[in-house]
Design an enzyme around this catalytic site. Structure first.
Site, PDB file in Angstrom:
ATOM      1  CD1 TRP A 177     -17.615   0.481   5.225  1.00  7.13           C
ATOM      2  CD2 TRP A 177     -16.996   2.213   3.778  1.00  7.13           C
ATOM      3  NE1 TRP A 177     -17.407   1.688   6.012  1.00  7.13           N
ATOM      4  CE2 TRP A 177     -17.021   2.553   5.035  1.00  7.13           C
ATOM      5  CE3 TRP A 177     -16.793   3.263   3.072  1.00  7.13           C
ATOM      6  CZ2 TRP A 177     -17.178   3.958   5.553  1.00  7.13           C
ATOM      7  CZ3 TRP A 177     -16.682   4.466   3.327  1.00  7.13           C
ATOM      8  CH2 TRP A 177     -16.607   5.141   4.424  1.00  7.13           C
ATOM      9  NE  ARG A 222      14.234  20.919  -3.960  1.00  3.94           N
ATOM     10  CZ  ARG A 222      13.775  22.375  -4.241  1.00  3.94           C
ATOM     11  NH1 ARG A 222      13.707  22.672  -5.505  1.00  3.94           N
ATOM     12  NH2 ARG A 222      13.299  22.938  -3.194  1.00  3.94           N
ATOM     13  CD  GLN A 268      25.332   9.255   6.694  1.00  6.34           C
ATOM     14  OE1 GLN A 268      25.263   9.741   7.778  1.00  6.34           O
ATOM     15  NE2 GLN A 268      26.235   8.292   6.557  1.00  6.34           N
ATOM     16  CB  ILE A 274      12.281  12.280  -0.756  1.00  8.77           C
ATOM     17  CG1 ILE A 274      12.761  11.266   0.347  1.00  8.77           C
ATOM     18  CG2 ILE A 274      13.134  12.587  -2.033  1.00  8.77           C
ATOM     19  CD1 ILE A 274      13.207  10.099  -0.038  1.00  8.77           C
ATOM     20  CD  GLU A 305      -9.601  -8.554   0.477  1.00  9.54           C
ATOM     21  OE1 GLU A 305     -10.974  -8.604   0.377  1.00  9.54           O
ATOM     22  OE2 GLU A 305      -8.910  -9.480   0.608  1.00  9.54           O
ATOM     23  N   GLY A 306      -9.552  -6.655   5.834  1.00 11.65           N
ATOM     24  CA  GLY A 306      -8.915  -6.810   7.223  1.00 11.65           C
ATOM     25  C   GLY A 306      -7.838  -5.798   7.475  1.00 11.65           C
ATOM     26  CB  THR A 307      -7.689  -3.257   9.977  1.00  8.90           C
ATOM     27  OG1 THR A 307      -7.742  -4.125  11.376  1.00  8.90           O
ATOM     28  CG2 THR A 307      -9.338  -2.598   9.692  1.00  8.90           C
TER      29      THR A 307
HETATM   30  C1  FAD Z   1       1.278  24.226   1.884  1.00 10.98           C
HETATM   31  C2  FAD Z   1       2.521  24.933   2.027  1.00 10.98           C
HETATM   32  C3  FAD Z   1       2.743  25.984   2.586  1.00 10.98           C
HETATM   33  C4  FAD Z   1       3.859  26.904   2.714  1.00 10.98           C
HETATM   34  N1  FAD Z   1       3.897  27.892   3.113  1.00 10.98           N
HETATM   35  C5  FAD Z   1       5.080  28.610   3.097  1.00 10.98           C
HETATM   36  C6  FAD Z   1       5.119  30.150   3.444  1.00 10.98           C
HETATM   37  O1  FAD Z   1       3.987  30.684   3.897  1.00 10.98           O
HETATM   38  N2  FAD Z   1       6.289  30.944   3.193  1.00 10.98           N
HETATM   39  C7  FAD Z   1       7.471  30.049   2.821  1.00 10.98           C
HETATM   40  O2  FAD Z   1       8.364  30.825   2.891  1.00 10.98           O
HETATM   41  N3  FAD Z   1       7.332  28.830   2.701  1.00 10.98           N
HETATM   42  C8  FAD Z   1       6.276  28.194   2.681  1.00 10.98           C
HETATM   43  N4  FAD Z   1       6.209  26.924   2.351  1.00 10.98           N
HETATM   44  C9  FAD Z   1       7.476  26.258   1.918  1.00 10.98           C
HETATM   45  C10 FAD Z   1       8.101  25.311   2.917  1.00 10.98           C
HETATM   46  O3  FAD Z   1       8.611  25.791   4.221  1.00 10.98           O
HETATM   47  C11 FAD Z   1       9.204  24.226   2.194  1.00 10.98           C
HETATM   48  O4  FAD Z   1       8.439  23.370   1.336  1.00 10.98           O
HETATM   49  C12 FAD Z   1       9.955  23.596   2.856  1.00 10.98           C
HETATM   50  O5  FAD Z   1      11.064  24.292   3.707  1.00 10.98           O
HETATM   51  C13 FAD Z   1      10.888  22.400   2.472  1.00 10.98           C
HETATM   52  O6  FAD Z   1      11.520  23.104   1.310  1.00 10.98           O
HETATM   53  P1  FAD Z   1      11.364  22.477  -0.245  1.00 10.98           P
HETATM   54  O7  FAD Z   1       9.763  22.207  -0.380  1.00 10.98           O
HETATM   55  O8  FAD Z   1      12.135  23.273  -1.238  1.00 10.98           O
HETATM   56  O9  FAD Z   1      11.946  20.911   0.075  1.00 10.98           O
HETATM   57  P2  FAD Z   1      13.562  20.777  -0.131  1.00 10.98           P
HETATM   58  O10 FAD Z   1      14.230  21.483   0.513  1.00 10.98           O
HETATM   59  O11 FAD Z   1      13.834  20.461  -1.440  1.00 10.98           O
HETATM   60  O12 FAD Z   1      13.677  19.324   0.676  1.00 10.98           O
HETATM   61  C14 FAD Z   1      13.066  18.113   0.181  1.00 10.98           C
HETATM   62  C15 FAD Z   1      13.541  17.053   1.079  1.00 10.98           C
HETATM   63  O13 FAD Z   1      14.988  16.873   1.322  1.00 10.98           O
HETATM   64  C16 FAD Z   1      15.357  17.005   2.599  1.00 10.98           C
HETATM   65  N5  FAD Z   1      16.812  17.526   2.835  1.00 10.98           N
HETATM   66  C17 FAD Z   1      17.014  18.802   2.333  1.00 10.98           C
HETATM   67  N6  FAD Z   1      18.117  19.098   2.643  1.00 10.98           N
HETATM   68  C18 FAD Z   1      18.766  17.779   3.310  1.00 10.98           C
HETATM   69  C19 FAD Z   1      19.749  17.891   4.084  1.00 10.98           C
HETATM   70  N7  FAD Z   1      20.898  18.386   4.064  1.00 10.98           N
HETATM   71  N8  FAD Z   1      20.152  16.656   4.726  1.00 10.98           N
HETATM   72  C20 FAD Z   1      19.012  15.823   4.915  1.00 10.98           C
HETATM   73  N9  FAD Z   1      17.825  15.921   4.154  1.00 10.98           N
HETATM   74  C21 FAD Z   1      17.712  17.144   3.375  1.00 10.98           C
HETATM   75  C22 FAD Z   1      14.217  17.679   3.287  1.00 10.98           C
HETATM   76  O14 FAD Z   1      14.167  17.553   4.617  1.00 10.98           O
HETATM   77  C23 FAD Z   1      12.980  17.334   2.481  1.00 10.98           C
HETATM   78  O15 FAD Z   1      12.743  16.142   3.168  1.00 10.98           O
HETATM   79  C24 FAD Z   1       4.904  26.077   2.147  1.00 10.98           C
HETATM   80  C25 FAD Z   1       4.866  24.654   1.675  1.00 10.98           C
HETATM   81  C26 FAD Z   1       3.814  24.193   1.596  1.00 10.98           C
HETATM   82  C27 FAD Z   1       3.805  22.620   1.174  1.00 10.98           C
HETATM   83  C1  FAD Z   2     -12.803   2.194  -0.001  1.00  9.34           C
HETATM   84  C2  FAD Z   2     -13.278   1.041   0.723  1.00  9.34           C
HETATM   85  C3  FAD Z   2     -13.648  -0.073  -0.114  1.00  9.34           C
HETATM   86  C4  FAD Z   2     -14.015  -1.170   0.577  1.00  9.34           C
HETATM   87  N1  FAD Z   2     -14.729  -1.978  -0.304  1.00  9.34           N
HETATM   88  C5  FAD Z   2     -15.133  -3.202   0.358  1.00  9.34           C
HETATM   89  C6  FAD Z   2     -16.009  -4.339  -0.555  1.00  9.34           C
HETATM   90  O1  FAD Z   2     -15.668  -4.165  -1.765  1.00  9.34           O
HETATM   91  N2  FAD Z   2     -16.472  -5.146   0.346  1.00  9.34           N
HETATM   92  C7  FAD Z   2     -16.598  -5.292   1.706  1.00  9.34           C
HETATM   93  O2  FAD Z   2     -17.204  -6.225   2.151  1.00  9.34           O
HETATM   94  N3  FAD Z   2     -16.022  -4.367   2.337  1.00  9.34           N
HETATM   95  C8  FAD Z   2     -15.623  -3.362   1.939  1.00  9.34           C
HETATM   96  N4  FAD Z   2     -14.691  -2.561   2.547  1.00  9.34           N
HETATM   97  C9  FAD Z   2     -14.873  -2.301   3.987  1.00  9.34           C
HETATM   98  C10 FAD Z   2     -13.608  -2.915   4.812  1.00  9.34           C
HETATM   99  O3  FAD Z   2     -13.276  -3.954   4.478  1.00  9.34           O
HETATM  100  C11 FAD Z   2     -13.828  -2.257   6.193  1.00  9.34           C
HETATM  101  O4  FAD Z   2     -13.608  -1.087   6.306  1.00  9.34           O
HETATM  102  C12 FAD Z   2     -12.625  -2.970   7.232  1.00  9.34           C
HETATM  103  O5  FAD Z   2     -12.891  -4.345   7.210  1.00  9.34           O
HETATM  104  C13 FAD Z   2     -12.758  -2.284   8.649  1.00  9.34           C
HETATM  105  O6  FAD Z   2     -14.075  -2.276   9.121  1.00  9.34           O
HETATM  106  P1  FAD Z   2     -14.617  -1.187   9.935  1.00  9.34           P
HETATM  107  O7  FAD Z   2     -14.554  -0.093   8.679  1.00  9.34           O
HETATM  108  O8  FAD Z   2     -15.979  -1.196   9.950  1.00  9.34           O
HETATM  109  O9  FAD Z   2     -13.603  -0.819  11.042  1.00  9.34           O
HETATM  110  P2  FAD Z   2     -14.112  -1.412  12.408  1.00  9.34           P
HETATM  111  O10 FAD Z   2     -14.029  -2.778  12.246  1.00  9.34           O
HETATM  112  O11 FAD Z   2     -15.022  -0.499  12.914  1.00  9.34           O
HETATM  113  O12 FAD Z   2     -12.527  -0.911  12.985  1.00  9.34           O
HETATM  114  C14 FAD Z   2     -12.017   0.272  13.519  1.00  9.34           C
HETATM  115  C15 FAD Z   2     -10.604   0.229  13.931  1.00  9.34           C
HETATM  116  O13 FAD Z   2     -10.590  -0.703  15.152  1.00  9.34           O
HETATM  117  C16 FAD Z   2      -9.783  -1.626  14.837  1.00  9.34           C
HETATM  118  N5  FAD Z   2     -10.244  -2.800  15.422  1.00  9.34           N
HETATM  119  C17 FAD Z   2     -11.318  -3.326  15.239  1.00  9.34           C
HETATM  120  N6  FAD Z   2     -11.329  -4.693  16.065  1.00  9.34           N
HETATM  121  C18 FAD Z   2     -10.025  -4.692  16.735  1.00  9.34           C
HETATM  122  C19 FAD Z   2      -9.694  -5.740  17.641  1.00  9.34           C
HETATM  123  N7  FAD Z   2     -10.449  -6.764  18.026  1.00  9.34           N
HETATM  124  N8  FAD Z   2      -8.380  -5.497  18.008  1.00  9.34           N
HETATM  125  C20 FAD Z   2      -7.779  -4.358  17.786  1.00  9.34           C
HETATM  126  N9  FAD Z   2      -8.141  -3.322  16.971  1.00  9.34           N
HETATM  127  C21 FAD Z   2      -9.474  -3.641  16.477  1.00  9.34           C
HETATM  128  C22 FAD Z   2      -9.503  -1.552  13.411  1.00  9.34           C
HETATM  129  O14 FAD Z   2      -8.032  -2.256  13.067  1.00  9.34           O
HETATM  130  C23 FAD Z   2      -9.738  -0.282  13.098  1.00  9.34           C
HETATM  131  O15 FAD Z   2      -8.451   0.337  13.191  1.00  9.34           O
HETATM  132  C24 FAD Z   2     -14.137  -1.227   2.049  1.00  9.34           C
HETATM  133  C25 FAD Z   2     -13.781  -0.313   2.728  1.00  9.34           C
HETATM  134  C26 FAD Z   2     -13.218   0.945   2.165  1.00  9.34           C
HETATM  135  C27 FAD Z   2     -12.873   2.281   3.028  1.00  9.34           C
END
Ligand code: FAD
Ligand code: FAD
Lengths: 262, 380
Positions: free
Chosen positions: B155, B267, B278, B336, B362-364
């Protein structure tokens, strides 16, 4: 060569502008100020010219309040050598600004060979300070400039006119050049530039120092207002195939007779 | 107490933010999709002084305080978390040299980074040791006139393009953390094998690979400090780099919030803007509240270090808190946007993928809590 740039500090383009309490200006308390975007082209052109003509200096001059000197600091960080600030309220009219700029330039102790400005400020859009200033300094001015060349003391300027045509001017210094977008690509101030800017000289003057008084005011602002809210747009529902033909006819009619766009 | 940034700090932040908005953000989706490093953008950032902010003035750097440099990180991350990772990894690799190197090493290794744009890689994590970094198995053996390095790193950010690698290994694994040592290895040294790029969930434009060291002979003068100094150097590096990573989360969270807040006013559902409901208002309020809290924590963790005070607890607090709220804020931003949030046509989908990594590298988030708990309990 003594190169001058006049820069204005204007509210950030994303600012929501509101009138102040007595309507004499806008509320300036929480505004984020930036350098007028057209002035960035002016600063850039000044720096390009400085680089081309050995021994040149770039002096930036601004008229306005001191609470935040963003525009001057940016110009210095971009590479200008020194700055002059004429301290004033932010609501001067164009005449007072031009007269203050003239005073600021004169107080710098340098005689300008060339002055760059933006073609307009994006806050009040008055488009007259460059021309007023040139007139006061008795030098020619060319505005809306999109091309600049300098050779053997002659300045060749391209200026955009209506209809997309270009006018070409040949002018000898001293001259005032009001810059438009397209003239160049303004550089960013670099971080080392920002650090260096702190140590560059900034001369601070009052309106009195540059011979400007309240008597110079030609325009008094008295009633700043927000524009009236736009009426909501018209909505048409043509989801139903049955009424599509009539809705289209209605929209075309409105576009032709009411909006008069077709 | 004064919460105002200095005028110079405001300018630094503004410049970085302007760069992020104009040069990074418009291209972020493109490079995310392609999974390629945008070298022209990175180089431009370097030209403006936004890269390698940890290099001291004496060695050609800008000499920024920790607070200055995290302001830059916060702003750049607003533009693209992946590009920021490429930029930040340089600091991570160079900081151990700033912290543990002698003047000769600083001049040799740091100054070239101020003369042209180069990449560096920080090599701590191994296939078998991530969180348990003190257990690393890479060996650094004293062979008289040189050190011999053997082991595999996993990594490693920037690995494919790095000019130098800052490598942690042990000279005696029985000593646990007391055996850890840090050494600088230049890219053309024979025996370095660079793996293929990892295919990642987010930060896709950044380069992540394994690096294997097979009998790599490294000059003696490349060791930072003495054998066994590595752990101390690594811990000090983290005190500086964790606020940086935390700042990247704040920048990403702010970007997610700005998109979601704007969208919520545009929207309409049920006859009014989303922001008129709300349920949405509470989400926006929660986001704004957490972002500001995270920002203050991050700034304080950096400020403490600049005051010469121990910041270990706050650096971990800032890192864990910011990463966790970024994940929450980005998830809510997608919420949203509704269905549109789930699409790559809209920017919040990428931000949600990018957020996840900040809880891991950088440490989980768990490891940060272990550090915080240790600090808290040690004072009881
Ligand atoms: C991958 C994918 C597959 C889908 N497949 C289908 C499908 O096969 N057929 C189909 O008919 N649709 C499908 N959809 C549509 C999906 O059901 C809608 O995206 C979903 O109902 C949300 O509507 P919107 O995206 O227009 O969001 P919006 O209605 O614009 O909502 C946006 C945000 O506002 C929040 N919100 C809206 N109104 C309120 C309120 N009164 N109070 C509080 N919060 C509110 C919502 O919870 C949401 O967080 C698909 C969507 C995706 C992403
Ligand atoms: C995109 C990317 C870029 C990176 N770049 C760098 C880099 O430039 N240089 C570098 O040196 N490293 C790099 N890393 C490595 C990164 O720092 C490690 O992935 C990270 O420290 C976690 O180590 P691990 O993946 O081995 O997970 P693990 O140590 O196997 O941990 C797995 C899970 O167990 C949890 N866990 C482990 N020990 C405990 C404990 N004692 N108590 C509770 N929970 C625990 C962890 O929180 C985690 O959720 C990179 C990683 C990624 C994904």
């Amino acid at each position: 060569m003594n190169i001058f740039v006049c820069v204005k500090q204007v509210p950030d383009t994303e600012t929501k502008v509101t009138p102040n309490g007595d309507g004499t200006f806008i509320e300036t308390n929480s505004i984020k100020w930036i350098m007028n975007p057209y002035d960035e082209f002016a600063v850039e052109q000044a720096l390009l010219l400085k680089a081309a003509v050995a021994g040149s200096t770039v002096t930036v001059v601004r008229v306005g309040s001191v609470q935040d000197t963003e525009a001057l600091r940016t110009a210095l960080a971009m590479g200008a050598d020194e700055a002059v600030l004429v301290e004033s309220e932010d609501n001067l009219d164009s005449y007072m600004i031009a007269k203050s700029l003239k005073g600021g330039i004169e107080k710098s102790g340098k005689t300008p060979d060339i002055i760059f400005t933006g073609k307009q400020a994006i806050d009040d859009d008055c488009l007259q300070v460059p021309q007023l200033l040139a007139q006061m300094l008795e030098m020619p001015s060319v505005s809306v400039v999109v091309g600049f060349e300098h050779a053997d003391g002659k300045v060749t300027l391209k200026r955009e006119i209506e209809g997309g045509a270009t006018e070409v001017y040949e002018v000898s210094a001293p001259v005032l050049v009001a810059c438009n977008k397209g003239l160049n690509t303004p550089r960013y101030a670099s971080l080392p530039g920002i650090m260096k800017a702190k140590r560059k000289p900034l001369q601070q003057l009052s309106l009195g120092d540059v011979g400007v008084s309240a008597d110079d005011r030609r325009i008094k602002y008295s009633n700043f207002q927000l524009p009236p809210e736009k009426p909501p747009g018209k909505k048409f529902d043509a989801m139903d195939e049955g009424n599509q033909a009539s809705v289209v006819a209605e929209v075309v009619g409105l576009l032709r007779n009411e909006a008069k766009v077709i | 107490m004064n919460f105002e940034l200095s005028s110079e700090q405001k300018e630094i932040k503004d410049l970085a933010f302007k760069f992020a908005k104009n040069e990074m953000l418009p291209h972020a989706a493109h490079y995310d999709e392609k999974g390629e490093l945008p070298f022209d953008i990175l180089k431009k950032a370097w030209e403006l002084g936004l890269v390698n902010t940890c290099i001291p003035v004496e060695f050609g750097g800008t000499g920024f305080s920790t607070l200055d440099s995290i302001l830059i990180t916060e702003s750049l991350s607003y533009g693209c978390l992946g590009m920021n990772t490429a930029i930040m990894a340089n600091d991570l690799a160079l900081l151990p040299i700033v912290i543990g190197g002698n003047d000769e090493q600083k001049k040799r290794f740091l100054t070239p980074f101020t003369e042209s744009y180069k990449m560096a890689a920080f090599c701590l994590t191994e296939p078998g040791n991530g969180s348990d970094a003190a257990g690393i198995k890479t060996t650094i053996k004293d062979e008289g006139d040189h050190y011999l390095v053997n082991g595999q790193k996993m990594w490693i950010t920037n690995a494919g393009f790095a000019d130098l690698f800052t490598v942690y290994g042990t000279y005696d694994s029985g000593l646990k953390h007391k055996g850890i040592s840090a050494i600088v290895i230049e890219k053309d040294t024979p025996g370095i094998e660079i793996g293929k790029p990892e295919k990642k969930m987010g930060h896709s434009c950044s380069d992540t690979r394994s690096v294997t060291f097979k009998n790599v002979k490294v000059p003696k003068e490349n060791l930072l400090g003495k054998l066994g100094d590595g752990w101390k150097i690594a811990m000090k590096t983290l005190d500086h780099s964790r606020p940086m990573v935390a700042a990247s989360a704040v920048g990403g969270a702010q970007c997610s919030f700005d998109y979601a807040a704007k969208y919520s006013t545009e929207r309409n559902q049920f006859g009014k803007p989303l922001s008129g409901h709300q349920g949405i208002q509470f989400m926006l309020a929660e986001m704004a509240m957490n972002i500001e809290a995270a920002r203050l924590l991050v700034y304080k963790s950096a400020w403490l270090l600049d005051q010469g005070q121990k910041n270990t607890q706050l650096a971990s607090s800032a890192k864990a808190f910011s990463a966790d709220i970024f994940m929450k804020v980005a998830t809510d931003a997608v919420q949203i946007y509704g269905g549109y949030g789930y699409s790559r046509e809209y920017p919040v989908e990428k931000l949600m993928r990018d957020a996840k990594l900040i809880q891991i590298y950088e440490g989980t988030s768990q490891i940060q809590r272990l550090v915080i708990a240790k600090e808290v309990i040690s004072t009881l």
